[in-house]
Design a protein around this motif. Structure first.
Motif, PDB file in Angstrom:
ATOM      1  N   LEU A  79      66.112   0.799  27.886  1.00 32.84           N
ATOM      2  CA  LEU A  79      67.320   1.525  28.287  1.00 32.84           C
ATOM      3  C   LEU A  79      68.554   0.626  28.221  1.00 32.84           C
ATOM      4  CD1 LEU A  79      65.982   3.569  31.357  1.00 32.84           C
ATOM      5  CD2 LEU A  79      66.580   4.459  29.089  1.00 32.84           C
ATOM      6  N   LEU A  80      68.434  -0.610  28.722  1.00 31.42           N
ATOM      7  CA  LEU A  80      69.574  -1.520  28.718  1.00 31.42           C
ATOM      8  C   LEU A  80      70.008  -1.867  27.298  1.00 31.42           C
ATOM      9  CD1 LEU A  80      68.524  -3.951  31.612  1.00 31.42           C
ATOM     10  CD2 LEU A  80      70.377  -2.274  31.665  1.00 31.42           C
ATOM     11  N   LEU A  81      69.024  -2.178  26.439  1.00 27.60           N
ATOM     12  CA  LEU A  81      69.361  -2.501  25.053  1.00 27.60           C
ATOM     13  C   LEU A  81      69.876  -1.264  24.321  1.00 27.60           C
ATOM     14  CD1 LEU A  81      66.370  -4.876  24.195  1.00 27.60           C
ATOM     15  CD2 LEU A  81      68.764  -5.526  24.546  1.00 27.60           C
ATOM     16  N   GLY A  82      69.341  -0.078  24.695  1.00 29.20           N
ATOM     17  CA  GLY A  82      69.841   1.160  24.100  1.00 29.20           C
ATOM     18  C   GLY A  82      71.283   1.422  24.491  1.00 29.20           C
ATOM     19  N   MET A  83      71.617   1.178  25.777  1.00 34.35           N
ATOM     20  CA  MET A  83      73.011   1.312  26.215  1.00 34.35           C
ATOM     21  C   MET A  83      73.896   0.309  25.489  1.00 34.35           C
ATOM     22  SD  MET A  83      72.299   1.758  30.310  1.00 34.35           S
ATOM     23  CE  MET A  83      74.011   1.492  30.783  1.00 34.35           C
ATOM     24  N   GLY A  84      73.359  -0.897  25.281  1.00 37.07           N
ATOM     25  CA  GLY A  84      74.120  -1.897  24.543  1.00 37.07           C
ATOM     26  C   GLY A  84      74.347  -1.496  23.100  1.00 37.07           C
ATOM     27  N   LEU A 136      84.912  -9.659  20.471  1.00 38.56           N
ATOM     28  CA  LEU A 136      83.650 -10.177  19.950  1.00 38.56           C
ATOM     29  C   LEU A 136      83.905 -10.948  18.662  1.00 38.56           C
ATOM     30  CD1 LEU A 136      80.689 -10.104  20.804  1.00 38.56           C
ATOM     31  CD2 LEU A 136      80.368  -8.137  19.307  1.00 38.56           C
ATOM     32  N   GLN A 137      83.377 -12.162  18.605  1.00 38.01           N
ATOM     33  CA  GLN A 137      83.630 -13.056  17.483  1.00 38.01           C
ATOM     34  C   GLN A 137      82.500 -13.017  16.460  1.00 38.01           C
ATOM     35  OE1 GLN A 137      85.804 -16.872  18.923  1.00 38.01           O
ATOM     36  NE2 GLN A 137      84.180 -16.487  20.401  1.00 38.01           N
ATOM     37  N   VAL A 138      82.722 -13.726  15.361  1.00 34.74           N
ATOM     38  CA  VAL A 138      81.692 -13.881  14.337  1.00 34.74           C
ATOM     39  C   VAL A 138      80.553 -14.710  14.921  1.00 34.74           C
ATOM     40  CG1 VAL A 138      81.186 -14.807  12.052  1.00 34.74           C
ATOM     41  CG2 VAL A 138      83.406 -13.743  12.501  1.00 34.74           C
ATOM     42  N   PRO A 139      79.295 -14.268  14.798  1.00 31.53           N
ATOM     43  CA  PRO A 139      78.193 -15.030  15.399  1.00 31.53           C
ATOM     44  C   PRO A 139      77.892 -16.310  14.629  1.00 31.53           C
ATOM     45  CG  PRO A 139      77.334 -13.157  14.174  1.00 31.53           C
ATOM     46  CD  PRO A 139      78.828 -13.019  14.164  1.00 31.53           C
ATOM     47  N   LEU A 140      77.410 -17.298  15.365  1.00 35.74           N
ATOM     48  CA  LEU A 140      76.923 -18.538  14.769  1.00 35.74           C
ATOM     49  C   LEU A 140      75.408 -18.486  14.700  1.00 35.74           C
ATOM     50  CD1 LEU A 140      79.105 -21.084  16.792  1.00 35.74           C
ATOM     51  CD2 LEU A 140      79.596 -20.166  14.525  1.00 35.74           C
ATOM     52  N   ASP A 141      74.821 -19.433  13.975  1.00 26.01           N
ATOM     53  CA  ASP A 141      73.366 -19.530  13.949  1.00 26.01           C
ATOM     54  C   ASP A 141      72.877 -19.837  15.367  1.00 26.01           C
ATOM     55  OD1 ASP A 141      70.740 -21.196  13.718  1.00 26.01           O
ATOM     56  OD2 ASP A 141      70.939 -20.199  11.779  1.00 26.01           O
ATOM     57  N   PRO A 142      71.805 -19.147  15.835  1.00 22.13           N
ATOM     58  CA  PRO A 142      71.345 -19.370  17.219  1.00 22.13           C
ATOM     59  C   PRO A 142      70.882 -20.788  17.489  1.00 22.13           C
ATOM     60  CG  PRO A 142      69.782 -18.022  15.994  1.00 22.13           C
ATOM     61  CD  PRO A 142      71.013 -18.119  15.154  1.00 22.13           C
ATOM     62  N   THR A 196      77.671  -8.458  29.497  1.00 23.96           N
ATOM     63  CA  THR A 196      78.728  -9.359  29.037  1.00 23.96           C
ATOM     64  C   THR A 196      79.113  -9.069  27.592  1.00 23.96           C
ATOM     65  OG1 THR A 196      77.900 -11.072  30.537  1.00 23.96           O
ATOM     66  CG2 THR A 196      79.361 -11.779  28.769  1.00 23.96           C
ATOM     67  N   SER A 197      78.115  -8.822  26.739  1.00 26.55           N
ATOM     68  CA  SER A 197      78.392  -8.543  25.333  1.00 26.55           C
ATOM     69  C   SER A 197      79.121  -7.212  25.162  1.00 26.55           C
ATOM     70  CB  SER A 197      77.077  -8.533  24.536  1.00 26.55           C
ATOM     71  OG  SER A 197      76.399  -9.766  24.664  1.00 26.55           O
ATOM     72  N   VAL A 198      78.724  -6.208  25.939  1.00 31.06           N
ATOM     73  CA  VAL A 198      79.363  -4.886  25.846  1.00 31.06           C
ATOM     74  C   VAL A 198      80.824  -4.960  26.276  1.00 31.06           C
ATOM     75  CG1 VAL A 198      79.431  -2.595  26.916  1.00 31.06           C
ATOM     76  CG2 VAL A 198      77.277  -3.502  26.039  1.00 31.06           C
ATOM     77  N   ILE A 199      81.095  -5.645  27.389  1.00 30.73           N
ATOM     78  CA  ILE A 199      82.476  -5.756  27.860  1.00 30.73           C
ATOM     79  C   ILE A 199      83.322  -6.519  26.838  1.00 30.73           C
ATOM     80  CG2 ILE A 199      83.971  -6.645  29.687  1.00 30.73           C
ATOM     81  CD1 ILE A 199      82.274  -4.175  30.449  1.00 30.73           C
ATOM     82  N   THR A 200      82.745  -7.536  26.205  1.00 24.92           N
ATOM     83  CA  THR A 200      83.461  -8.283  25.163  1.00 24.92           C
ATOM     84  C   THR A 200      83.827  -7.376  23.999  1.00 24.92           C
ATOM     85  OG1 THR A 200      82.231 -10.285  25.763  1.00 24.92           O
ATOM     86  CG2 THR A 200      83.366 -10.290  23.653  1.00 24.92           C
ATOM     87  N   LYS A 201      82.866  -6.559  23.553  1.00 26.08           N
ATOM     88  CA  LYS A 201      83.137  -5.617  22.469  1.00 26.08           C
ATOM     89  C   LYS A 201      84.170  -4.577  22.913  1.00 26.08           C
ATOM     90  CE  LYS A 201      82.427  -3.267  18.620  1.00 26.08           C
ATOM     91  NZ  LYS A 201      83.223  -2.071  18.925  1.00 26.08           N
ATOM     92  N   GLY A 248      75.961  -1.505  18.356  1.00 20.77           N
ATOM     93  CA  GLY A 248      75.270  -1.097  17.137  1.00 20.77           C
ATOM     94  C   GLY A 248      74.044  -1.953  16.881  1.00 20.77           C
ATOM     95  N   LYS A 249      73.796  -2.267  15.613  1.00 19.90           N
ATOM     96  CA  LYS A 249      72.622  -3.057  15.253  1.00 19.90           C
ATOM     97  C   LYS A 249      72.705  -4.487  15.769  1.00 19.90           C
ATOM     98  CE  LYS A 249      71.527  -0.426  11.060  1.00 19.90           C
ATOM     99  NZ  LYS A 249      71.353  -0.486   9.587  1.00 19.90           N
ATOM    100  N   ARG A 250      73.896  -4.895  16.150  1.00 21.63           N
ATOM    101  CA  ARG A 250      74.043  -6.279  16.607  1.00 21.63           C
ATOM    102  C   ARG A 250      73.327  -6.521  17.927  1.00 21.63           C
ATOM    103  NH1 ARG A 250      79.679  -9.759  16.202  1.00 21.63           N
ATOM    104  NH2 ARG A 250      78.909 -11.624  17.265  1.00 21.63           N
ATOM    105  N   VAL A 251      72.926  -5.454  18.621  1.00 17.72           N
ATOM    106  CA  VAL A 251      72.180  -5.634  19.864  1.00 17.72           C
ATOM    107  C   VAL A 251      70.823  -6.284  19.579  1.00 17.72           C
ATOM    108  CG1 VAL A 251      70.981  -3.391  19.898  1.00 17.72           C
ATOM    109  CG2 VAL A 251      71.638  -4.494  22.052  1.00 17.72           C
TER     110      VAL A 251
END
Length: 436
Positions: free
Chosen positions: A237-242, A405-411, A395-400, A247-250
């Motif tokens: 549910l949380l990831l679905g809300m995200g 939201l920035q370009v992601p780096l390699d993890p 945190t990610s949702v509020i940023t978006k 989008g797919k970035r979740v």
């Protein structure tokens, strides 16, 4: 080790279970030598958690002050705070409601009639009064709040300090740069401390399994399995809300936060995951000016796994004692837990305290908390990992939502340096992702 920490943590997790089981079957129950060995093994996670706690206060202070000071105006801070609270309240209702729904569906406590002599008098429910909560939010001393790692009080002081430095302009710039340097220092120290994480995970698992054995999971097998099934649904549910916002970035977010989740699960401590979560969200594209405000706030008001556990466990105890609760009483319980769960950030054994307070209010036997103590460690691992997932998604949702939201780096990239330019509406200095 820096690029393969997840692998080392997993190896340590299973090695700890294996060593703990070997010790458990090698010594008779209650053997003093087994207790001594388990106590020695417990030193590893205790030292690791002490190192983590050493980082928490200066890390939160530095990231909050720089994040708020660089926000540019109080309107942006108020907007982010309002959106964060709206998300937290929604997630809380979902978490507690899901716990009530599943415990009514599975009835894990029906017919158990379990009794226990485990004392629960140390669960001080008086600490959950509204007066105590409000007084505990506001610090009498910033130094005392930092010395005790009181996240709520550090949060309040940092908000005032960040707003003050923002209003001072150039006069406050040296202090802002000092906080930026302190944040960078804490990130560097975090990298050193994280190298000890596999040892902490190994010691924690080996100690628990050695003293309690694998059988403790079997004893309460249905309750544990059903609770973890509920956590799986909550994660979905949380990831679905995200996904509605990200989008797919979740799915990419799930990959980035795997190490903080493993740390939280293995040590049953949200504090152990917080420094690494900051670092991984930096790589995911969340600017520190957002995460530095959202994560401390979330760890006080957005404990999704803990909130689901409180409703699940409270009704489990009622079922075990064959005490029926009407739908109206359960709705009242949901609203009660919504309020009391927000004031538990600085209370030891917080979930059990909330459960004990709720049992008292609804006339249920408080000694029923003893039924949970045997497996609370294993349940705590799952709910703590869920808290990490919930706060990372929030945190990610509020940023978006804020368009930052920035370009992601390699993890596994080297530790990123969070952008700290004074922003225009909070966005200057960010490498914004054009696809979002």
């Amino acid at each position: 080790m820096g690029t393969r920490l997840t692998l080392y943590i997993l190896i340590a997790l299973f090695a700890g279970i294996g060593v703990g089981y070997a010790l458990n079957v090698s010594y008779p129950a209650g053997d003093k030598h087994l207790a001594e060995i388990a106590d020695l093994l417990k030193l590893l996670p205790e030292v690791f958690l002490h190192l983590i706690k050493m980082i928490i206060a200066p890390l939160i202070l530095a990231t909050l002050v720089t994040g708020i000071a660089s926000m540019g105006d109080s309107a942006a801070l108020g907007r982010i705070g309002g959106r964060a609270l709206a998300w937290f309240i929604t997630a809380s209702l979902i978490s507690i409601g899901l716990g009530l729904l599943l415990v009514n569906l599975f009835q894990p406590g029906a017919g158990l009639n379990i009794t226990s002599s485990t004392p629960v008098s140390d669960l001080a429910t008086a600490d959950l009064t509204l007066r105590h909560f409000l007084l505990s939010v506001f610090p009498t001393s910033a130094l005392d709040a930092m010395a005790n790692n009181n996240v709520l009080q550090i949060l309040v002081f940092s908000i005032f300090a960040g707003l003050g430095l923002s209003a001072m302009g150039e006069e406050g710039a040296p202090l802002v740069r000092g906080c930026e340097a302190l944040a960078t220092l804490m990130l560097t120290i975090t990298g050193y401390v994280m190298r000890a994480a596999p040892l902490g995970v190994f010691g924690a698992m080996a100690s628990v399994i050695a003293t309690r054995g694998l059988g403790i999971i079997v004893t309460y097998g249905a309750f544990v399995a059903e609770f973890y099934f509920g956590l799986l649904i909550l994660w979905t549910l949380l990831l679905g809300m995200g996904a509605i916002f990200l989008g797919k970035r979740v799915l990419l977010l799930a990959r980035y936060i795997r190490e903080p989740i493993l740390l939280a699960f293995s040590t049953a401590s949200s504090e152990s995951a917080l420094p690494k979560l900051f670092e991984q969200l930096d790589r995911f594209g969340v600017p520190r000016r957002i995460s530095g405000f959202m994560l401390p706030l979330g760890y006080s008001f957005n404990l999704d796994g803990s909130m689901m556990y409180t409703s699940f466990a409270t009704l489990f105890i009622a079922q075990a004692y064959n005490i029926p609760l009407s739908a109206g009483q359960q709705v009242a319980m949901l609203l009660t837990l919504m309020i009391t769960s927000k004031g538990i950030a600085s209370v030891p054994r917080a979930s059990l305290v909330v459960i004990a307070a709720t049992l008292t209010q609804f006339g249920l036997p408080v000694e029923g908390v003893a039924l949970l103590l045997g497996v609370d460690t294993f349940l705590d691992m799952g709910r703590t990992a869920t808290n990490v997932v919930g706060n990372a998604v929030a945190t990610s949702v509020i940023t978006k939502w804020e368009g930052m939201l920035q370009v992601p780096l390699d993890p596994d990239a080297p530790e990123p340096v969070p952008p700290h330019d004074t922003p225009e509406h909070g966005r200057r200095g960010l490498h914004l992702d054009p696809e979002v």
